[in-house]
Motif scaffolding. Structure first.
Motif, PDB file in Angstrom:
ATOM      1  N   TYR A  66      -0.934 -15.051  -2.982  1.00 18.05           N
ATOM      2  CA  TYR A  66       0.208 -14.255  -3.425  1.00 18.05           C
ATOM      3  C   TYR A  66       0.228 -14.133  -4.944  1.00 18.05           C
ATOM      4  O   TYR A  66       0.723 -13.143  -5.489  1.00 18.05           O
ATOM      5  N   GLY A 117      -3.902  -8.806  -5.623  1.00 16.53           N
ATOM      6  CA  GLY A 117      -3.175  -7.595  -5.998  1.00 16.53           C
ATOM      7  C   GLY A 117      -3.963  -6.727  -6.946  1.00 16.53           C
ATOM      8  O   GLY A 117      -5.177  -6.903  -7.131  1.00 16.53           O
ATOM      9  N   PHE A 142      -2.397 -11.722   5.292  1.00 18.87           N
ATOM     10  CA  PHE A 142      -2.626 -10.995   4.046  1.00 18.87           C
ATOM     11  C   PHE A 142      -3.200  -9.602   4.319  1.00 18.87           C
ATOM     12  O   PHE A 142      -2.886  -8.647   3.624  1.00 18.87           O
ATOM     13  N   GLU A 156      -0.437  -7.327   5.534  1.00 19.75           N
ATOM     14  CA  GLU A 156       0.416  -6.941   4.404  1.00 19.75           C
ATOM     15  C   GLU A 156      -0.295  -6.015   3.426  1.00 19.75           C
ATOM     16  O   GLU A 156       0.345  -5.484   2.511  1.00 19.75           O
ATOM     17  N   ARG A 210      -2.164  -7.007   1.184  1.00 13.94           N
ATOM     18  CA  ARG A 210      -1.976  -7.699  -0.095  1.00 13.94           C
ATOM     19  C   ARG A 210      -3.313  -8.063  -0.729  1.00 13.94           C
ATOM     20  O   ARG A 210      -3.556  -7.822  -1.909  1.00 13.94           O
TER      21      ARG A 210
END
Length: 431
Positions: free
Chosen positions: A42, A46, A107, A110, A112
């Motif tokens: 997290y 990105g 992940f 998402e 992400r």
């Protein structure tokens, strides 16, 4: 469908070796890795300049990927507001490979980050079990299971496959044999360039057993050869020429193996810090019981960004594990109130003990304005080098101490929050 990256050839040597029943230290290790994988991905996953769309997870001694019997994961997930949001199906029997694959599922869903999983397992039968257990876990997840061979044979291929993406290395070699200091240095060089962390399980009791061969006398040539191999493996792990240090230390402490184990852990972490090219190194004891005075295992962490990894994430993860272990004695859960009061007393005692040391450190290092959040991180990392391990207190406990110092006029602040106290974003310094 499970997306298996190309496998290497399936040849092997060596016997199968795998624990069928998960122990409490394994459950703690798996909870820590579950939380750290999520926090790391997290934070670094990105499109921002410091982030990456791809992150690697390397499990160098993966085992079969799951246990016949286990505990410690399902109850944790059920009590977690974060993990309850996802239909991730984490099970008590999951080992670290399945935990990583199931995280990768989340992940990917998402959008992400793409968590790429790399698993090495030396034993042929266990390697086949690992492949079977991973099959079908994580639709579209990138995963590579290497052919069964010694880790030192697989390691160069792993490094080549990482593609210069940030990487979490998890190495649990079931003892001293399997990992050497040269490989640790290569991992340090990799994460210093491309970001990441090393998590290495340090087997304290195994280190003492290996050292014990130094003082075992035998006229049997075969036993002499075995002893030499065991001692050589210890030297390879602790670092080049480490036998010049550990051998006299063992002769000094052979009647106090617990003291030798602590010395060896400190020696090992210090050498990694000095020679491994990590920006920070820390360790945490993994116990079977809270009152254990001689932990069998410790997690050694080498980090590219220790302020975030150790000062923030792992400090609180380790503190939470200590609390879980403290409460574990109450199997019936009938003494929760008593244990809660005991835990709070202990926390208060620790805050009282460490407060004068914090004041001393602030006088030495906090003459300029700095965000209180950063000051707390500084304190955790500095105190960690002075005998107060990560997880000694939670970050919220350090914040409470800082608020007390403000009310006592020991620190000052540039700004106050709504409750007329400095916030984590407030800049503070010693008066």
């Amino acid at each position: 469908m499970f997306h298996q990256l190309p496998l290497l050839n399936q040849n092997s040597d060596g016997p199968q070796e795998f624990f069928t029943c998960k122990r409490s230290w394994s459950a703690a290790k798996h909870r820590i890795m579950l939380r750290y994988i999520q926090s790391h991905c997290y934070n670094l996953g990105g499109d921002k300049p410091f982030q990456s769309r791809h992150i690697n997870y390397v499990d160098g001694f993966a085992g079969a990927g799951k246990y016949d019997d286990g505990f410690g994961i399902e109850d944790f997930v059920e009590k977690s507001n974060f993990w309850k949001r996802y239909n991730i199906d984490l099970l008590d029997t999951d080992g670290s490979p399945l935990i990583a694959l199931k995280c990768a599922q989340v992940f990917r869903a998402e959008k992400r980050v793409n968590l790429r999983c790399f698993f090495a397992e030396a034993h042929k039968k266990t390697n086949k079990e690992l492949q079977a257990n991973c099959l079908g876990i994580g639709n579209g997840v990138e995963c590579k299971i290497y052919k069964p061979q010694r880790f030192d044979k697989t390691f160069p291929q792993i490094i080549e496959d990482l593609n210069e993406y940030p990487t979490i290395f998890f190495l649990d070699s079931f003892g001293v044999k399997g990992i050497n200091f040269e490989q640790i240095g290569m991992i340090g060089r990799y994460v210093s360039r491309f970001k990441g962390e090393l998590f290495l399980l340090f087997h304290n009791s195994s280190v003492a057993r290996h050292a014990g061969y130094l003082t075992q006398k035998s006229d049997n040539e075969r036993m002499k050869k075995i002893a030499g191999t065991y001692m050589q493996n210890l030297t390879k792990m602790l670092g080049p020429n480490s036998d010049e240090d550990w051998k006299p230390k063992w002769l000094e402490l052979k009647d106090e193996p617990q003291q030798f184990e602590r010395w060896a852990l400190d020696y090992f972490t210090q050498r990694i810090a000095n020679e491994g090219q990590f920006n920070g190194v820390a360790s945490f004891d993994i116990k079977e019981r809270y009152t254990d005075l001689r932990p069998m295992y410790s997690i050694v962490v080498g980090s590219n960004h220790p302020r975030k990894a150790c000062g923030e994430f792992l400090n609180d993860f380790f503190a939470d594990e200590n609390k879980l272990l403290f409460y574990e004695v109450d199997k019936s859960k009938k003494n929760r109130n008593f244990l809660q009061q005991a835990w709070e007393r202990q926390t208060q005692q620790r805050k009282s003990e460490i407060k004068p040391k914090i004041i001393q450190l602030l006088k030495q290092r906090n003459q300029q304005w700095k965000k209180m959040d950063d000051v707390i991180t500084d304190l955790i990392l500095t105190l960690g080098s002075q005998g107060y391990d990560l997880g000694y207190l939670k970050r919220s406990d350090y914040r409470t101490i800082m608020i007390e110092l403000f009310t006592e006029g020991i620190i000052q602040t540039e700004s106050l929050g709504k409750k007329r106290f400095p916030t984590l974003e407030s800049k503070v310094k010693i008066v």
